[in-house]
Design an enzyme around this catalytic site. Structure first.
Site, PDB file in Angstrom:
ATOM      1  N   TYR A 116       0.799  -1.226   0.000  1.00 27.83           N
ATOM      2  CA  TYR A 116       0.000   0.000   0.000  1.00 27.83           C
ATOM      3  C   TYR A 116       0.838   1.286   0.000  1.00 27.83           C
ATOM      4  O   TYR A 116       0.300   2.381  -0.064  1.00 27.83           O
ATOM      5  CB  TYR A 116      -0.974  -0.011   1.194  1.00 27.83           C
ATOM      6  CG  TYR A 116      -2.077  -1.028   0.999  1.00 27.83           C
ATOM      7  CD1 TYR A 116      -1.799  -2.386   1.040  1.00 27.83           C
ATOM      8  CD2 TYR A 116      -3.382  -0.634   0.741  1.00 27.83           C
ATOM      9  CE1 TYR A 116      -2.787  -3.334   0.831  1.00 27.83           C
ATOM     10  CE2 TYR A 116      -4.381  -1.574   0.539  1.00 27.83           C
ATOM     11  CZ  TYR A 116      -4.077  -2.916   0.582  1.00 27.83           C
ATOM     12  OH  TYR A 116      -5.057  -3.848   0.374  1.00 27.83           O
ATOM     13  N   LYS A 134       1.812 -15.940   2.878  1.00 27.90           N
ATOM     14  CA  LYS A 134       1.906 -16.774   1.676  1.00 27.90           C
ATOM     15  C   LYS A 134       3.387 -17.090   1.494  1.00 27.90           C
ATOM     16  O   LYS A 134       3.989 -16.855   0.445  1.00 27.90           O
ATOM     17  CB  LYS A 134       1.307 -16.001   0.482  1.00 27.90           C
ATOM     18  CG  LYS A 134       1.194 -16.795  -0.801  1.00 27.90           C
ATOM     19  CD  LYS A 134       0.222 -17.953  -0.722  1.00 27.90           C
ATOM     20  CE  LYS A 134       0.253 -18.762  -2.011  1.00 27.90           C
ATOM     21  NZ  LYS A 134      -0.404 -20.080  -1.872  1.00 27.90           N
ATOM     22  N   ASP A 167      -4.512 -18.538   1.177  1.00 29.90           N
ATOM     23  CA  ASP A 167      -5.527 -19.231   0.374  1.00 29.90           C
ATOM     24  C   ASP A 167      -6.267 -20.272   1.216  1.00 29.90           C
ATOM     25  O   ASP A 167      -7.500 -20.379   1.170  1.00 29.90           O
ATOM     26  CB  ASP A 167      -4.913 -19.845  -0.898  1.00 29.90           C
ATOM     27  CG  ASP A 167      -3.563 -20.529  -0.648  1.00 29.90           C
ATOM     28  OD1 ASP A 167      -3.049 -20.458   0.489  1.00 29.90           O
ATOM     29  OD2 ASP A 167      -3.027 -21.138  -1.590  1.00 29.90           O
ATOM     30  N   ASP A 212      -6.882  -6.857   4.255  1.00 35.26           N
ATOM     31  CA  ASP A 212      -7.939  -6.167   3.521  1.00 35.26           C
ATOM     32  C   ASP A 212      -8.900  -7.179   2.898  1.00 35.26           C
ATOM     33  O   ASP A 212     -10.132  -7.092   3.032  1.00 35.26           O
ATOM     34  CB  ASP A 212      -7.259  -5.312   2.423  1.00 35.26           C
ATOM     35  CG  ASP A 212      -8.209  -4.343   1.754  1.00 35.26           C
ATOM     36  OD1 ASP A 212      -9.385  -4.268   2.157  1.00 35.26           O
ATOM     37  OD2 ASP A 212      -7.779  -3.660   0.806  1.00 35.26           O
ATOM     38  N   ASP A 247     -12.990  -8.385   4.131  1.00 34.66           N
ATOM     39  CA  ASP A 247     -14.192  -8.274   3.297  1.00 34.66           C
ATOM     40  C   ASP A 247     -14.910  -9.621   3.250  1.00 34.66           C
ATOM     41  O   ASP A 247     -16.139  -9.704   3.347  1.00 34.66           O
ATOM     42  CB  ASP A 247     -13.837  -7.825   1.866  1.00 34.66           C
ATOM     43  CG  ASP A 247     -13.988  -6.312   1.678  1.00 34.66           C
ATOM     44  OD1 ASP A 247     -13.808  -5.586   2.665  1.00 34.66           O
ATOM     45  OD2 ASP A 247     -14.289  -5.867   0.551  1.00 34.66           O
TER      46      ASP A 247
HETATM   47  P1  ATP Z   1     -13.326   0.466  -0.567  1.00 34.82           P
HETATM   48  O1  ATP Z   1     -12.351  -0.183  -1.504  1.00 34.82           O
HETATM   49  O2  ATP Z   1     -13.325   1.959  -0.606  1.00 34.82           O
HETATM   50  O3  ATP Z   1     -13.256  -0.080   0.832  1.00 34.82           O
HETATM   51  P2  ATP Z   1     -15.245  -1.330  -1.601  1.00 34.82           P
HETATM   52  O4  ATP Z   1     -14.814  -1.535  -3.008  1.00 34.82           O
HETATM   53  O5  ATP Z   1     -14.905  -2.389  -0.596  1.00 34.82           O
HETATM   54  O6  ATP Z   1     -14.761   0.092  -1.077  1.00 34.82           O
HETATM   55  P3  ATP Z   1     -17.806  -0.441  -0.766  1.00 34.82           P
HETATM   56  O7  ATP Z   1     -17.858   0.967  -1.147  1.00 34.82           O
HETATM   57  O8  ATP Z   1     -17.539  -0.754   0.636  1.00 34.82           O
HETATM   58  O9  ATP Z   1     -16.771  -1.153  -1.721  1.00 34.82           O
HETATM   59  O10 ATP Z   1     -19.162  -1.136  -1.168  1.00 34.82           O
HETATM   60  C1  ATP Z   1     -19.322  -2.221  -2.049  1.00 34.82           C
HETATM   61  C2  ATP Z   1     -20.794  -2.580  -2.031  1.00 34.82           C
HETATM   62  O11 ATP Z   1     -21.132  -3.151  -0.769  1.00 34.82           O
HETATM   63  C3  ATP Z   1     -21.699  -1.365  -2.176  1.00 34.82           C
HETATM   64  O12 ATP Z   1     -21.929  -1.007  -3.500  1.00 34.82           O
HETATM   65  C4  ATP Z   1     -22.957  -1.837  -1.468  1.00 34.82           C
HETATM   66  O13 ATP Z   1     -23.728  -2.642  -2.312  1.00 34.82           O
HETATM   67  C5  ATP Z   1     -22.403  -2.707  -0.343  1.00 34.82           C
HETATM   68  N1  ATP Z   1     -22.253  -1.924   0.889  1.00 34.82           N
HETATM   69  C6  ATP Z   1     -21.123  -1.398   1.396  1.00 34.82           C
HETATM   70  N2  ATP Z   1     -21.377  -0.749   2.531  1.00 34.82           N
HETATM   71  C7  ATP Z   1     -22.692  -0.855   2.757  1.00 34.82           C
HETATM   72  C8  ATP Z   1     -23.575  -0.385   3.787  1.00 34.82           C
HETATM   73  N3  ATP Z   1     -23.149   0.332   4.835  1.00 34.82           N
HETATM   74  N4  ATP Z   1     -24.885  -0.704   3.694  1.00 34.82           N
HETATM   75  C9  ATP Z   1     -25.345  -1.430   2.678  1.00 34.82           C
HETATM   76  N5  ATP Z   1     -24.578  -1.897   1.686  1.00 34.82           N
HETATM   77  C10 ATP Z   1     -23.267  -1.625   1.709  1.00 34.82           C
END
Ligand code: ATP
Length: 412
Positions: free
Chosen positions: A192, A249, A282, A306, A310
């Protein structure tokens, strides 16, 4: 810069009903509608009302810098602030408009001396999300968010993974007690730092390199943080945390992996009561889905952390439910929901505010405001159970209504 606290000072010369109607953080409409019937209640409960508005802050108030940022950050952070106020926590909020709008207006991402000011003048930072389709380079997000993490050296990104209700988990036969682990992500190094470059760009011979930085100091301190976290924290049911798993990894990334392996073994010796485990990233992703019960404290590098968090957020009900802290022990730390600015749903009153509200609880606990933190967590749990949430977690409420539901119950 706008001050959040000052508009919420109660004017003792004004009738309380008017104060409630004008200044209720649960939504002006909400209390204004019921202002008359509230008059006698409010007069009897004046101390509680003062607590409700978070105005009993004295010198010992914790000073919190608030940066809602972009997209849904601007919707969920106000809800979380209302909830904090409703606890009566002795806090003062100061809002900053850093984000895409400001950048597009005057080119500022972070004002000169911005990070030094945050570290000097505040006890904690509460941030929303950064990223806006109008800023194609995402430069503002990078400078604000990564700037805080890197320049303030917030090296431990702490991301609890907790399932509040079975109904939120996409896995079969998984109960809340089965999903209760924490990912400690290294937050200042890895890929990063944007080190690397492109050679012969746009030609068939183009070469791109992305450096993965792993320093002895950085790796050792995040591993030690994970062991100390394990030592100091219990699970939700009160049982002790017992194991730290290091995820890498190292079979493919031998140089960096070798450093992580050696540092892990060396630091582990200082914590003989804590069990150690290791998994390749993985394999860990597969195991998180197959059986999340086996995880307790996971420590890993910036990128794997990260990605894993998710994935892990999906076990909790999605990105809208996940909280995080960016911590440097003893320094001003920053708290933000795991989700990003979510442009597709921004401005539609659809975003789930619970990740931000749980992040607020995490911040209060960090500041030593434990009972306020526990109260918030208990009410969010109740909201989830009663389906008083947004659509993404099976509810029917909007962002504001879900936030208001929690605010009103925290106040009781
Ligand atoms: P970043 O890389 O900036 O962390 P990201 O690519 O992980 O962002 P987000 O912006 O967190 O993506 O959101 C991806 C999708 O997850 C959104 O388009 C939405 O559908 C869902 N999402 C994220 N946060 C929420 C929330 N608080 N409530 C409902 N849905 C959400």
């Amino acid at each position: 810069m706008a001050h959040y606290l000052s508009p919420f000072f109660l004017d003792v010369k004004k009738p309380l009903t008017a104060e409630l109607a004008e200044r209720c953080p649960a939504g002006r409409g909400g209390f204004a509608k019921h202002a008359n019937s509230l008059e006698s209640w409010a007069t009897r409960r004046r101390p509680a009302c003062v607590r409700f508005f978070g105005v009993d802050s004295q010198h010992s108030s914790k000073r919190i810098a608030v940066i809602p940022g972009d997209g849904i950050g601007q919707e969920v952070i106000p809800q979380a602030l209302n909830v904090i106020r409703a606890t009566g926590a002795a806090v003062e909020f100061t809002e900053f408009d850093w984000g895409a709008d400001r950048y597009l207006r005057d080119g500022t991402t972070v004002p000169p001396d911005g990070f030094a000011m945050l570290a000097r003048d505040f006890d904690a930072i509460f941030a929303g999300a950064f990223g806006d389709p109008r800023v194609k380079t995402n430069i503002h997000a990078k400078e604000i968010l990564l700037g805080m993490r890197f320049q303030m050296d917030l090296y431990a990104n702490v991301r609890p993974v907790r399932l509040l209700d079975s109904a939120l988990c996409p896995l079969k036969n998984v109960e809340p007690k089965d999903v209760d682990f924490v990912v400690i992500r290294e937050n200042t190094e890895g890929v990063y730092g944007d080190l690397g470059g492109v050679f012969k760009k746009g030609t068939p011979d183009e070469i791109a390199t992305q450096e993965d930085i792993n320093t002895r100091k950085g790796v050792e301190r995040i591993i030690r943080y994970a062991f100390e976290y394990c030592h100091r924290h219990t699970k939700q049911d009160g049982s002790p945390r017992r194991s730290v798993l290091m995820c890498d990894k190292s079979n493919a990334m031998t140089h960096a992996g070798g450093l992580w392996q050696r540092a892990f073994k060396e630091v582990a010796v200082e914590f003989p009561k804590i069990t150690t485990q290791h998994m390749y990233v993985d394999a860990l992703c597969m195991q998180v889905v197959r059986d999340p019960r086996q995880f307790d404290v996971v420590v890993t590098n910036n990128m794997f952390g990260d990605i894993i968090t998710d994935l892990a957020a999906a076990l909790q009900g999605g990105l809208g439910m996940a909280a995080s802290g960016n911590i440097h022990p003893g320094r001003t730390s920053m708290f933000e929901p795991v989700h990003g600015s979510a442009p597709p749903i921004a401005g539609k009153n659809l975003a789930n505010p619970f990740g931000a509200i749980l992040t607020a609880a995490m911040m209060l606990a960090h500041l030593g405001l434990t009972s306020e933190s526990e109260k918030i967590e208990a009410v969010v749990l109740e909201a989830v159970r009663q389906k008083k949430g947004t659509q993404d977690i099976g509810g029917t409420l909007g962002t504001r209504e879900a936030g208001q539901w929690v605010t009103e119950r925290v106040c009781l």
